[in-house]
Design a protein around this motif. Structure first.
Motif, PDB file in Angstrom:
ATOM      1  N   VAL A 151      -2.660 -10.640  -6.673  1.00 19.50           N
ATOM      2  CA  VAL A 151      -1.673 -12.272  -5.908  1.00 19.50           C
ATOM      3  C   VAL A 151      -0.970 -11.523  -5.396  1.00 19.50           C
ATOM      4  N   GLY A 152      -0.471 -12.032  -4.638  1.00 22.66           N
ATOM      5  CA  GLY A 152       0.068 -12.323  -3.183  1.00 22.66           C
ATOM      6  C   GLY A 152       0.110 -13.275  -1.845  1.00 22.66           C
ATOM      7  N   ASP A 153       0.538 -13.694  -0.946  1.00 22.26           N
ATOM      8  CA  ASP A 153       0.714 -15.017  -0.402  1.00 22.26           C
ATOM      9  C   ASP A 153      -0.338 -14.955   0.932  1.00 22.26           C
ATOM     10  N   ASN A 154      -0.699 -15.416   1.064  1.00 21.92           N
ATOM     11  CA  ASN A 154      -2.296 -15.562   2.216  1.00 21.92           C
ATOM     12  C   ASN A 154      -2.169 -14.280   3.104  1.00 21.92           C
TER      13      ASN A 154
ATOM     14  N   LEU B 188      -3.352 -11.550 -17.249  1.00 22.07           N
ATOM     15  CA  LEU B 188      -3.331  -9.982 -16.658  1.00 22.07           C
ATOM     16  C   LEU B 188      -4.058  -9.141 -18.541  1.00 22.07           C
ATOM     17  N   GLU B 189      -3.709  -9.896 -19.520  1.00 24.26           N
ATOM     18  CA  GLU B 189      -4.749  -9.514 -20.471  1.00 24.26           C
ATOM     19  C   GLU B 189      -5.994 -10.232 -20.929  1.00 24.26           C
ATOM     20  N   ASP B 190      -5.691 -11.905 -21.114  1.00 22.33           N
ATOM     21  CA  ASP B 190      -6.639 -12.607 -21.789  1.00 22.33           C
ATOM     22  C   ASP B 190      -7.342 -12.324 -20.735  1.00 22.33           C
ATOM     23  N   ALA B 191      -7.031 -12.306 -19.412  1.00 21.98           N
ATOM     24  CA  ALA B 191      -8.714 -11.577 -18.650  1.00 21.98           C
ATOM     25  C   ALA B 191      -8.985 -10.503 -18.489  1.00 21.98           C
ATOM     26  N   GLU B 192      -8.430  -9.218 -19.803  1.00 18.77           N
ATOM     27  CA  GLU B 192      -8.924  -8.044 -19.729  1.00 18.77           C
ATOM     28  C   GLU B 192      -8.611  -7.255 -17.828  1.00 18.77           C
ATOM     29  N   VAL B 193      -7.570  -7.373 -18.011  1.00 19.02           N
ATOM     30  CA  VAL B 193      -7.368  -6.916 -16.484  1.00 19.02           C
ATOM     31  C   VAL B 193      -7.595  -5.333 -16.096  1.00 19.02           C
ATOM     32  N   HIS B 194      -8.224  -4.623 -15.688  1.00 18.73           N
ATOM     33  CA  HIS B 194      -7.629  -3.178 -15.352  1.00 18.73           C
ATOM     34  C   HIS B 194      -7.646  -3.335 -13.880  1.00 18.73           C
ATOM     35  N   PHE B 195      -8.137  -3.875 -13.084  1.00 20.82           N
ATOM     36  CA  PHE B 195      -7.591  -3.477 -11.167  1.00 20.82           C
ATOM     37  C   PHE B 195      -7.218  -4.849 -10.352  1.00 20.82           C
ATOM     38  N   VAL B 196      -5.812  -4.251  -9.957  1.00 19.48           N
ATOM     39  CA  VAL B 196      -4.486  -5.382  -9.560  1.00 19.48           C
ATOM     40  C   VAL B 196      -4.862  -5.415  -7.867  1.00 19.48           C
ATOM     41  N   PHE B 197      -4.734  -6.806  -7.078  1.00 15.76           N
ATOM     42  CA  PHE B 197      -4.617  -6.483  -5.781  1.00 15.76           C
ATOM     43  C   PHE B 197      -3.719  -7.463  -5.527  1.00 15.76           C
ATOM     44  N   ALA B 198      -2.091  -6.561  -4.893  1.00 14.78           N
ATOM     45  CA  ALA B 198      -0.994  -6.906  -4.759  1.00 14.78           C
ATOM     46  C   ALA B 198      -0.263  -6.278  -3.512  1.00 14.78           C
ATOM     47  N   GLU B 199       0.194  -7.603  -2.928  1.00 11.44           N
ATOM     48  CA  GLU B 199      -0.152  -7.918  -1.626  1.00 11.44           C
ATOM     49  C   GLU B 199       1.294  -6.958  -0.877  1.00 11.44           C
TER      50      GLU B 199
ATOM     51  N   GLN C  24       5.302  -4.743  -2.303  1.00 12.96           N
ATOM     52  CA  GLN C  24       6.053  -4.135  -3.019  1.00 12.96           C
ATOM     53  C   GLN C  24       6.285  -5.018  -3.682  1.00 12.96           C
ATOM     54  N   GLU C  25       7.291  -6.389  -3.357  1.00 11.63           N
ATOM     55  CA  GLU C  25       7.860  -7.217  -4.815  1.00 11.63           C
ATOM     56  C   GLU C  25       6.596  -7.299  -5.827  1.00 11.63           C
ATOM     57  N   GLN C  26       5.023  -7.732  -5.141  1.00  9.83           N
ATOM     58  CA  GLN C  26       4.257  -7.769  -6.368  1.00  9.83           C
ATOM     59  C   GLN C  26       3.482  -6.448  -6.902  1.00  9.83           C
ATOM     60  N   VAL C  27       3.934  -5.246  -6.199  1.00 12.98           N
ATOM     61  CA  VAL C  27       3.411  -4.149  -7.135  1.00 12.98           C
ATOM     62  C   VAL C  27       4.687  -3.595  -8.175  1.00 12.98           C
ATOM     63  N   ASP C  28       5.388  -3.713  -7.665  1.00 15.98           N
ATOM     64  CA  ASP C  28       7.261  -3.362  -8.342  1.00 15.98           C
ATOM     65  C   ASP C  28       6.607  -4.448 -10.107  1.00 15.98           C
TER      66      ASP C  28
ATOM     67  N   TYR D 197      -2.357  -2.686  -2.400  1.00 12.98           N
ATOM     68  CA  TYR D 197      -1.768  -3.181  -1.924  1.00 12.98           C
ATOM     69  C   TYR D 197      -2.081  -3.141  -1.125  1.00 12.98           C
ATOM     70  N   ASP D 198      -2.246  -4.179   0.100  1.00 12.19           N
ATOM     71  CA  ASP D 198      -1.802  -4.676   1.271  1.00 12.19           C
ATOM     72  C   ASP D 198      -0.559  -4.283   2.477  1.00 12.19           C
ATOM     73  N   ASP D 199       0.543  -4.539   1.818  1.00  7.21           N
ATOM     74  CA  ASP D 199       1.907  -4.042   2.750  1.00  7.21           C
ATOM     75  C   ASP D 199       2.180  -3.235   2.579  1.00  7.21           C
ATOM     76  N   PRO D 200       2.567  -1.970   3.417  1.00  4.64           N
ATOM     77  CA  PRO D 200       2.596  -1.135   2.938  1.00  4.64           C
ATOM     78  C   PRO D 200       4.477  -0.542   2.612  1.00  4.64           C
ATOM     79  N   ARG D 201       5.021  -1.632   3.786  1.00  2.00           N
ATOM     80  CA  ARG D 201       6.810  -1.790   3.638  1.00  2.00           C
ATOM     81  C   ARG D 201       7.065  -0.918   2.615  1.00  2.00           C
ATOM     82  N   GLY D 202       8.026  -0.685   2.575  1.00  5.38           N
ATOM     83  CA  GLY D 202       9.064   0.303   0.839  1.00  5.38           C
ATOM     84  C   GLY D 202       8.194   1.080   0.386  1.00  5.38           C
ATOM     85  N   LEU D 203       7.039   1.406   0.483  1.00  9.61           N
ATOM     86  CA  LEU D 203       5.889   1.852  -1.136  1.00  9.61           C
ATOM     87  C   LEU D 203       5.837   3.587  -0.770  1.00  9.61           C
TER      88      LEU D 203
END
Length: 644
Positions: free
Chosen positions: A63-66, A100-111, A113-117, A134-140
């Motif tokens: 989940v995230g922008d391009n 997340l529940e339907d696909a039984e997800v254990h790992f997430v890539f989040a772009e 802070q907004e998506q991490v939260d 996560y990709d962008d460390p700002r705020g984390l």
């Protein structure tokens, strides 16, 4: 050609290691990843996932922008024989929780802070969600939650893993098969819960190959990747065609800088849904309304020339010398500057898909020399069913069957598709798969259409939305709505008429376009509700509706579906209020139920109707918006019969 995504990446890294694969604009400067660097970092990311226990056939949500690392994560997951599951970055928590529940997800890539939260909040209720990368460390910096790590930390883990198990990732890449699921894309859910569409490496790469061959795409081309990565169109263009053709994908700094980045990059290949082209035309219209009279005169003068001969010149058809000279002058004075302002100066091929585009909007871009064409498809067909070839573009069709595709029209008018791009299955939904796939292997698109004598497909509407007027005439609401939305002042429209004696409509004004007009008229307004109810605005909307009625009167079979009455809604239709999908498709049944009192007023002859509506704000708060809406009658024209 290699037959899986990871092998194509290896092929480019081996054959053209130093060529640019991806770019990202950060702090105003473009950063470049070569094919060799991209392949190396994908390898490290894949090894890092393996060290965390990621296993073949496991799903990883994205989940995230391009961003370059977002696209590389797709490849890293595939390299481990896993399946990436992209989610819309603006989706609310409940929508993400379902995926997340339907696909039984254990790992997430989040772009960022907004998506991490969002993911940390969801982890409290979604079982099994363990690792968030996560990709962008700002705020984390001060986030210390277990299982949370940066993509840089993941790659460092991967380097250690590769030292301990050299060749493990290469071996895994070699094990990936063309018939393996390459991605699960969740449908927009216009009629219920989203379904996970399982598409294989073979299906997406087959679709990409057909498009690349049709348009002669090469490694020298550039595209701007700015559309939601969870949308099938972005996966076709920014992943599948990127790896087949080997061109460069460019990630903008932010959604707000897309226009600037377009002009800087000068893409040669461009893809956007109709709403983006509608927005471009609206922006042009607003600028021309603010221009000096001399500029307005010149614009109208040369646009008239473009409307007459521009599309014919683009298609290489014969045009009188005088008109060619006038068009050439117009290109210097009007069309060229227009294309430059929109970032379309270097475009060789542009496509639109995702929804029907109005013929007038389509013709506008082709008339100024933009080689805009239509691509037709669904998530279930990799957005690849029909494609328009150069020199064979019809404004009212979506083109002929694409390479590797068979088309058939069912007895009820539904478009049926068989070929390279058809889905493997719906994830964990054999019942739903059986509903859309028949015994002959044809996918039932749900769209109603007709094939002309040249094999060009014309989409009328969604098959479930096509109805009958009380008098027996065919009622195709989407067709009428697209005509309304060509006007820059109209952002959205919803038409009603099934089993009714006449057609009525809801209209959303385009707040920016109408607000700009109001300011020039010296017309004060306090906000959207106030502006939408102004008598002057209602008069403007009535003129637009009556122009559409005049068009419908001249179209055989559509003359009885002219709009008799309409109202302007007091609020914008919004995905957060469940009125539109995340790809901005109308949830027609939901709207009909939610605004039933307004539909009743349209059909019982009322002149006005009070309504109070619950709304959700961006910060999560809820509130109510109310207004007393005027209902206007419009002029309906007699049918215009063309000469035999």
């Amino acid at each position: 050609m290699a037959t899986t995504f990871p092998r194509l990446l290896q092929q480019h890294a081996s054959q053209r290691p130093g060529d640019p694969a991806l770019r990202e604009k950060e702090y105003g400067i473009w950063q470049t990843w070569s094919w060799q660097r991209a392949e190396q970092e994908v390898r490290h990311m894949a090894a890092g996932l393996a060290s965390l226990g990621f296993a073949p056939e496991q799903n990883l949500a994205i989940v995230g922008d391009n961003r370059p690392y977002l696209y590389m994560m797709f490849l890293a997951v595939q390299a481990m024989r896993g399946v990436p599951v992209p989610m819309y970055q603006d989706a609310v928590a409940a929508e993400m929780a379902f995926v997340l529940e339907d696909a039984e997800v254990h790992f997430v890539f989040a772009e960022d802070q907004e998506q991490v939260d969002k993911m940390l909040e969801l982890r409290e209720t979604v079982r099994g969600l363990t690792y968030i990368i996560y990709d962008d460390p700002r705020g984390l910096r001060n986030y210390q939650q277990p299982g949370l790590m940066s993509v840089q930390d993941l790659m460092a883990l991967g380097q250690q893993h590769e030292q301990q198990q050299p060749g493990a990732v290469t071996h895994s890449m070699a094990q990936v098969q063309p018939d393996d699921v390459a991605v699960i894309l969740y449908t927009s859910g216009t009629t219920g819960r989203p379904k996970g569409v399982c598409q294989t490496h073979a299906s997406f790469l087959g679709a990409a190959q057909g498009g690349v061959q049709t348009d002669g795409l090469t490694g020298r081309d550039n595209i701007l990747s700015y559309l939601p990565p969870a949308w099938v169109g972005d996966f076709l263009f920014s992943m599948a065609q990127w790896l087949v053709a080997g061109f460069t994908i460019n990630c903008p700094e932010s959604a707000e800088t897309v226009g600037i980045d377009m002009r800087e990059i000068g893409p040669t290949y461009y893809f956007a849904p109709p709403r983006v082209f509608e927005g471009m035309l609206t922006s042009v219209s607003i600028r021309m309304e603010d221009a000096a009279r001399a500029k307005q005169w010149m614009h109208h003068k040369f646009m008239a020339v473009a409307q007459r001969v521009g599309a014919d010149i683009l298609d290489g058809k014969p045009v009188p010398l005088g008109e060619r000279l006038m068009y050439g002058l117009g290109n210097v004075l009007v069309y060229g500057p227009l294309k430059n302002a929109m970032g379309l100066s270097r475009i060789r091929v542009a496509y639109t898909a995702g929804a029907a585009i109005g013929p007038d909007l389509f013709k506008f871009f082709r008339s100024i020399g933009v080689n805009l064409k239509q691509l037709y498809g669904q998530t279930e067909t990799c957005a690849y069913v029909c494609i328009q070839k150069n020199g064979h573009v019809k404004l009212n069709s979506v083109g002929q069957a694409a390479p590797g595709i068979e088309l058939k029209i069912a007895d009820n008018g539904e478009v049926l598709v068989k070929g390279v791009s058809v889905l493997k299955e719906y994830y964990k939904r054999p019942d739903a798969t059986a509903e859309v796939m028949d015994a002959e292997g044809y996918f039932h698109t749900g769209d109603a259409g007709v094939l002309d004598h040249d094999g060009h497909l014309r989409i009328i509407d969604r098959a479930k939305d096509v109805g009958k007027m009380a008098g027996g005439a065919m009622f195709a609401p989407n067709y009428i709505e697209n005509k309304l939305k060509f006007f820059p002042q109209i952002k959205e429209a919803v038409c009603f008429g099934h089993e009714k004696a006449q057609v009525c409509a809801f209209i959303n004004i385009d707040f920016e376009a109408v607000g700009n007009w109001a300011e020039r008229q010296g017309l004060p307004y306090a906000g959207y509700v106030d502006l939408a109810g102004k008598p002057e605005v209602l008069t403007m909307m009535k003129e637009c509706v009556e122009k559409v009625n005049a068009d419908l009167a001249a179209e055989e079979g559509m003359e009885d579906t002219q709009i008799a009455r309409f109202l302007v809604l007091h609020k914008e239709l919004d995905p957060d209020d469940d009125e539109l999908t995340r790809t901005r498709k109308v949830r027609r049944n939901f709207i009909a139920e939610k605004y039933g009192v307004l539909i009743e007023a349209l059909y019982n002859g009322s002149a006005e109707q009070f309504i109070e509506t619950a709304v959700k704000f961006e910060d999560g708060r809820t509130g109510k918006v109310s207004a007393n809406l005027r209902i206007l009658d419009t002029k309906v024209y007699p049918a215009v019969r063309s000469a035999a």
